[in-house]
Design an enzyme around this catalytic site. Sequence first.
Site, PDB file in Angstrom:
ATOM      1  N   SER A  66       3.698  -4.498  -6.664  1.00 30.62           N
ATOM      2  CA  SER A  66       2.759  -5.367  -5.937  1.00 30.62           C
ATOM      3  C   SER A  66       1.416  -4.739  -5.627  1.00 30.62           C
ATOM      4  O   SER A  66       0.550  -5.405  -5.051  1.00 30.62           O
ATOM      5  CB  SER A  66       3.392  -5.856  -4.629  1.00 30.62           C
ATOM      6  OG  SER A  66       4.369  -6.829  -4.896  1.00 30.62           O
ATOM      7  N   LYS A  69      -1.458  -6.841  -6.643  1.00 29.05           N
ATOM      8  CA  LYS A  69      -2.056  -7.931  -5.870  1.00 29.05           C
ATOM      9  C   LYS A  69      -3.454  -7.594  -5.352  1.00 29.05           C
ATOM     10  O   LYS A  69      -4.198  -8.506  -4.969  1.00 29.05           O
ATOM     11  CB  LYS A  69      -1.131  -8.316  -4.714  1.00 29.05           C
ATOM     12  CG  LYS A  69       0.176  -8.973  -5.167  1.00 29.05           C
ATOM     13  CD  LYS A  69       0.989  -9.450  -3.982  1.00 29.05           C
ATOM     14  CE  LYS A  69       2.263 -10.153  -4.404  1.00 29.05           C
ATOM     15  NZ  LYS A  69       3.322  -9.234  -4.854  1.00 29.05           N
ATOM     16  N   SER A 123       2.677  -9.312   0.889  1.00 32.42           N
ATOM     17  CA  SER A 123       3.071  -9.256  -0.517  1.00 32.42           C
ATOM     18  C   SER A 123       3.861 -10.488  -0.945  1.00 32.42           C
ATOM     19  O   SER A 123       4.816 -10.386  -1.726  1.00 32.42           O
ATOM     20  CB  SER A 123       3.871  -7.980  -0.797  1.00 32.42           C
ATOM     21  OG  SER A 123       3.489  -7.385  -2.003  1.00 32.42           O
ATOM     22  N   LYS A 228      -2.097  -1.336   0.651  1.00 29.33           N
ATOM     23  CA  LYS A 228      -1.214  -2.240  -0.112  1.00 29.33           C
ATOM     24  C   LYS A 228       0.073  -1.502  -0.435  1.00 29.33           C
ATOM     25  O   LYS A 228       0.038  -0.314  -0.767  1.00 29.33           O
ATOM     26  CB  LYS A 228      -1.875  -2.724  -1.403  1.00 29.33           C
ATOM     27  CG  LYS A 228      -1.069  -3.801  -2.124  1.00 29.33           C
ATOM     28  CD  LYS A 228      -1.101  -5.105  -1.351  1.00 29.33           C
ATOM     29  CE  LYS A 228      -0.040  -6.104  -1.850  1.00 29.33           C
ATOM     30  NZ  LYS A 228       1.325  -5.777  -1.375  1.00 29.33           N
TER      31      LYS A 228
END
Length: 278
Positions: A66, A69, A123, A228
């Site tokens: 992820s 993203k 997420s 993140k």
Amino acid sequence: MLRINSVYRGYIRLSLLLLGFVISSLSQAQMISRPSVQSRSALVIDQNTGKILFEKNARQAYPIASLSKLMTAVVVMESKPKLEQKIEVRPDDRDVLKRTHSRLTIGSVLTRRDMLHIALMSSENRAASALSRAYPGGRAAFVKRMNQKARQLGMRQTHFNDPTGLTPRNTASAFDLSRMFNYAYRFPLIRQFSVDKTYTVYPGDRPLVYRNSNGLINNPSWHIELQKTGFTDEAGHCLLIRTTSGRHTYLIVIMGGTGSYTHYTDAIHIKNWLSHIA
């Protein structure tokens, strides 16, 4: 003869003492020169100087889960979209590869702003998928733009195959991720959304409260400006953090943590190490 033996014994005792001091000093120097990092790959950069302070397999590409993203958010923001436009979650936003769970049921409707918010902060995979589908030209055009942007940023070891990172075909090196991370930092909304602790959305009749996927966000000793997280079986536990410590700002990339907390432990070790070398 007894006096000579006594002198020798004193000399040997002093030599051993000095040798122990040297070994101890070397051990401390080694600890200061390299933090303890168990994850597969890591990179630490002083953002004030651009100097790489630490790297481990940082030029090797691995699945990034992820962390993808962040590029999804960049492509959304650069398209200059109407953030209040409503987007519906559709059947083709389901994860058919990993069959992961999502709290956004089919038919849920949120604004593009809210979709971006929970995709970055928590997420949320269906939110990222819906954002890519609502892009001009659809998901295929969106992923193509992700790869074009990677090339523009000089991310030579990076490839995107989807906007969520669920596929192991989304790969990058830690060094490439640092380029993406620095570029994403330019967008105030991305910074804000990524570090929010909680956020409530209203996709239907009931509100949904989302929480940040990064446990370090709630730690008062961390001053995080952008972050993140990511996880798949292939990627392991991954973490991107931009954090300040004293007068310095650091970018920390961790990829391939083997346990549920390995990436956090590595991040803490790195932070403690930075406090010693600053």
